[in-house]
Motif scaffolding. Structure first.
Motif, PDB file in Angstrom:
ATOM      1  N   LEU A   1     -41.289 -17.883 -18.180  1.00  0.00           N
ATOM      2  CA  LEU A   1     -40.956 -16.781 -17.339  1.00  0.00           C
ATOM      3  C   LEU A   1     -40.896 -15.445 -17.916  1.00  0.00           C
ATOM      4  N   PHE A   2     -40.444 -15.347 -19.081  1.00  0.00           N
ATOM      5  CA  PHE A   2     -40.600 -14.357 -20.187  1.00  0.00           C
ATOM      6  C   PHE A   2     -41.665 -13.882 -20.203  1.00  0.00           C
ATOM      7  N   ILE A   3     -42.885 -14.753 -20.703  1.00  0.00           N
ATOM      8  CA  ILE A   3     -43.932 -14.248 -20.884  1.00  0.00           C
ATOM      9  C   ILE A   3     -44.772 -13.829 -19.660  1.00  0.00           C
ATOM     10  N   ALA A   4     -44.603 -14.695 -18.524  1.00  0.00           N
ATOM     11  CA  ALA A   4     -45.158 -14.321 -17.162  1.00  0.00           C
ATOM     12  C   ALA A   4     -44.836 -12.863 -16.619  1.00  0.00           C
ATOM     13  N   ASP A   5     -43.779 -12.546 -17.111  1.00  0.00           N
ATOM     14  CA  ASP A   5     -43.132 -11.078 -16.665  1.00  0.00           C
ATOM     15  C   ASP A   5     -43.779 -10.158 -17.704  1.00  0.00           C
ATOM     16  N   LEU A   6     -44.104 -10.316 -18.900  1.00  0.00           N
ATOM     17  CA  LEU A   6     -44.727  -9.650 -19.928  1.00  0.00           C
ATOM     18  C   LEU A   6     -46.047  -9.235 -19.400  1.00  0.00           C
ATOM     19  N   LEU A   7     -46.749 -10.388 -19.009  1.00  0.00           N
ATOM     20  CA  LEU A   7     -48.141 -10.537 -18.731  1.00  0.00           C
ATOM     21  C   LEU A   7     -48.223  -9.529 -17.238  1.00  0.00           C
ATOM     22  N   GLU A   8     -47.401  -9.619 -16.532  1.00  0.00           N
ATOM     23  CA  GLU A   8     -47.585  -8.935 -15.147  1.00  0.00           C
ATOM     24  C   GLU A   8     -47.332  -7.303 -15.447  1.00  0.00           C
ATOM     25  N   MET A   9     -46.692  -7.064 -16.502  1.00  0.00           N
ATOM     26  CA  MET A   9     -46.433  -5.672 -16.745  1.00  0.00           C
ATOM     27  C   MET A   9     -47.568  -4.979 -17.895  1.00  0.00           C
TER      28      MET A   9
ATOM     29  N   SER B   1     -55.444  -4.150 -22.055  1.00  0.00           N
ATOM     30  CA  SER B   1     -54.711  -4.251 -23.279  1.00  0.00           C
ATOM     31  C   SER B   1     -55.034  -5.433 -24.112  1.00  0.00           C
ATOM     32  N   THR B   2     -55.014  -5.194 -25.617  1.00  0.00           N
ATOM     33  CA  THR B   2     -55.299  -6.039 -26.493  1.00  0.00           C
ATOM     34  C   THR B   2     -54.406  -7.179 -26.348  1.00  0.00           C
ATOM     35  N   ASP B   3     -53.140  -6.667 -25.919  1.00  0.00           N
ATOM     36  CA  ASP B   3     -52.052  -7.834 -25.788  1.00  0.00           C
ATOM     37  C   ASP B   3     -52.105  -8.943 -24.752  1.00  0.00           C
TER      38      ASP B   3
ATOM     39  N   ASN C   1     -54.772 -10.779 -23.772  1.00  0.00           N
ATOM     40  CA  ASN C   1     -55.284 -12.290 -23.999  1.00  0.00           C
ATOM     41  C   ASN C   1     -54.397 -13.145 -24.989  1.00  0.00           C
ATOM     42  N   SER C   2     -53.576 -12.327 -25.781  1.00  0.00           N
ATOM     43  CA  SER C   2     -52.384 -13.159 -26.479  1.00  0.00           C
ATOM     44  C   SER C   2     -51.388 -13.651 -25.553  1.00  0.00           C
ATOM     45  N   LEU C   3     -50.948 -12.732 -24.596  1.00  0.00           N
ATOM     46  CA  LEU C   3     -50.018 -13.247 -23.801  1.00  0.00           C
ATOM     47  C   LEU C   3     -50.307 -14.127 -22.829  1.00  0.00           C
ATOM     48  N   HIS C   4     -51.633 -14.111 -22.208  1.00  0.00           N
ATOM     49  CA  HIS C   4     -51.947 -15.012 -21.551  1.00  0.00           C
ATOM     50  C   HIS C   4     -52.169 -16.461 -21.971  1.00  0.00           C
ATOM     51  N   GLY C   5     -52.817 -16.401 -23.345  1.00  0.00           N
ATOM     52  CA  GLY C   5     -52.763 -17.899 -24.060  1.00  0.00           C
ATOM     53  C   GLY C   5     -51.530 -18.382 -24.436  1.00  0.00           C
ATOM     54  N   ALA C   6     -50.647 -17.352 -24.653  1.00  0.00           N
ATOM     55  CA  ALA C   6     -49.118 -18.138 -24.937  1.00  0.00           C
ATOM     56  C   ALA C   6     -48.369 -18.767 -23.578  1.00  0.00           C
ATOM     57  N   LEU C   7     -48.963 -18.100 -22.342  1.00  0.00           N
ATOM     58  CA  LEU C   7     -48.432 -18.655 -21.124  1.00  0.00           C
ATOM     59  C   LEU C   7     -49.259 -19.740 -20.903  1.00  0.00           C
ATOM     60  N   GLU C   8     -50.345 -20.064 -21.170  1.00  0.00           N
ATOM     61  CA  GLU C   8     -51.117 -21.194 -20.769  1.00  0.00           C
ATOM     62  C   GLU C   8     -50.230 -22.268 -21.771  1.00  0.00           C
ATOM     63  N   LYS C   9     -50.003 -22.198 -22.844  1.00  0.00           N
ATOM     64  CA  LYS C   9     -49.445 -22.998 -23.871  1.00  0.00           C
ATOM     65  C   LYS C   9     -48.056 -23.408 -23.306  1.00  0.00           C
ATOM     66  N   PHE C  10     -47.141 -22.623 -23.024  1.00  0.00           N
ATOM     67  CA  PHE C  10     -46.094 -23.037 -22.502  1.00  0.00           C
ATOM     68  C   PHE C  10     -46.054 -23.645 -21.048  1.00  0.00           C
ATOM     69  N   GLU C  11     -47.042 -23.400 -20.303  1.00  0.00           N
ATOM     70  CA  GLU C  11     -47.227 -24.201 -18.922  1.00  0.00           C
ATOM     71  C   GLU C  11     -47.842 -25.535 -19.356  1.00  0.00           C
ATOM     72  N   GLU C  12     -48.501 -25.664 -20.495  1.00  0.00           N
ATOM     73  CA  GLU C  12     -48.916 -27.137 -20.889  1.00  0.00           C
ATOM     74  C   GLU C  12     -47.655 -27.720 -21.319  1.00  0.00           C
ATOM     75  N   ILE C  13     -46.927 -27.156 -22.130  1.00  0.00           N
ATOM     76  CA  ILE C  13     -45.558 -27.853 -22.563  1.00  0.00           C
ATOM     77  C   ILE C  13     -44.605 -28.142 -21.357  1.00  0.00           C
ATOM     78  N   GLY C  14     -44.659 -27.224 -20.523  1.00  0.00           N
ATOM     79  CA  GLY C  14     -43.811 -27.459 -19.169  1.00  0.00           C
ATOM     80  C   GLY C  14     -44.345 -28.789 -18.445  1.00  0.00           C
ATOM     81  N   LYS C  15     -45.643 -28.754 -18.192  1.00  0.00           N
ATOM     82  CA  LYS C  15     -46.264 -30.091 -17.549  1.00  0.00           C
ATOM     83  C   LYS C  15     -45.824 -31.303 -18.625  1.00  0.00           C
ATOM     84  N   ASN C  16     -45.824 -31.446 -19.683  1.00  0.00           N
ATOM     85  CA  ASN C  16     -45.377 -32.592 -20.441  1.00  0.00           C
ATOM     86  C   ASN C  16     -43.807 -32.726 -20.345  1.00  0.00           C
TER      87      ASN C  16
END
Length: 172
Positions: A135-143, A148-150, A152-167
């Motif tokens: 949720l935190f990363i999704a909020d940051l990404l939305e803003m 911004s150079t940030d 891609n890193s935020l998007h990648g982190a969100l994907e990683k945590f969504e992967e963990i969440g699926k597991n």
């Protein structure tokens, strides 16, 4: 919070290792993340006071989330796969340990009185952290501007945590 040698007085060390599986690795990575995050925020504040941020040419925080690499994900997935069984194992030893001041349950209650948290509640905290990070990363990404150079890193982190969440959901 605990010493495996102390726990080893009451239950086999193999079960101690199972109960806590990769928690030490997760904790170390989170501590490193928080340290880097704090340092990055402080530097950004210091720089902002000297020269206000204009445009999207500066990376502010996204690089901190690169801490969450595949190894980190693997530690979490291992932990998620074990946490339910680990909690049941812990409960089993609480019951089997008997009563009295020398019992495992008495030992845990002493620790829990000091820490004001039950061990079972502490074991679930890393699991709860996954949805908070997502949720935190999704909020940051939305803003964050896509340029911004940030971003891609935020998007990648969100994907990683969504992967963990699926597991997490599939391990329930």
């Amino acid at each position: 919070w605990f010493s495996s040698q102390e726990f080893g007085r009451f239950i086999p060390l193999g079960d101690v290792d199972f109960i806590f599986s990769s928690i030490d690795k997760i904790y170390t990575r989170h501590q490193g993340f928080y340290d880097r995050l704090e340092e990055t925020i402080q530097k950004s504040l210091d720089n902002f006071n000297l020269k206000p941020f204009v445009g999207s040419e500066k990376e502010l925080i996204g690089h901190v989330f690169d801490e969450f690499d595949q190894e980190f994900i693997d530690h979490y997935i291992t932990y998620l796969g074990n946490v339910s069984k680990a909690t049941n194992t812990l409960k089993k030893y609480r019951v089997q340990g008997g009563s009295g001041s020398d019992s495992f349950d008495a030992y845990l209650k002493t620790l829990e009185d000091i820490e004001e948290e039950k061990l079972e509640d502490l074991l679930i905290m890393p699991v709860q952290r996954i949805s908070r990070y997502t949720l935190f990363i999704a909020d940051l990404l939305e803003m964050t501007e896509p340029e911004s150079t940030d971003y891609n890193s935020l998007h990648g982190a969100l994907e990683k945590f969504e992967e963990i969440g699926k597991n997490e959901n599939s391990s329930k």
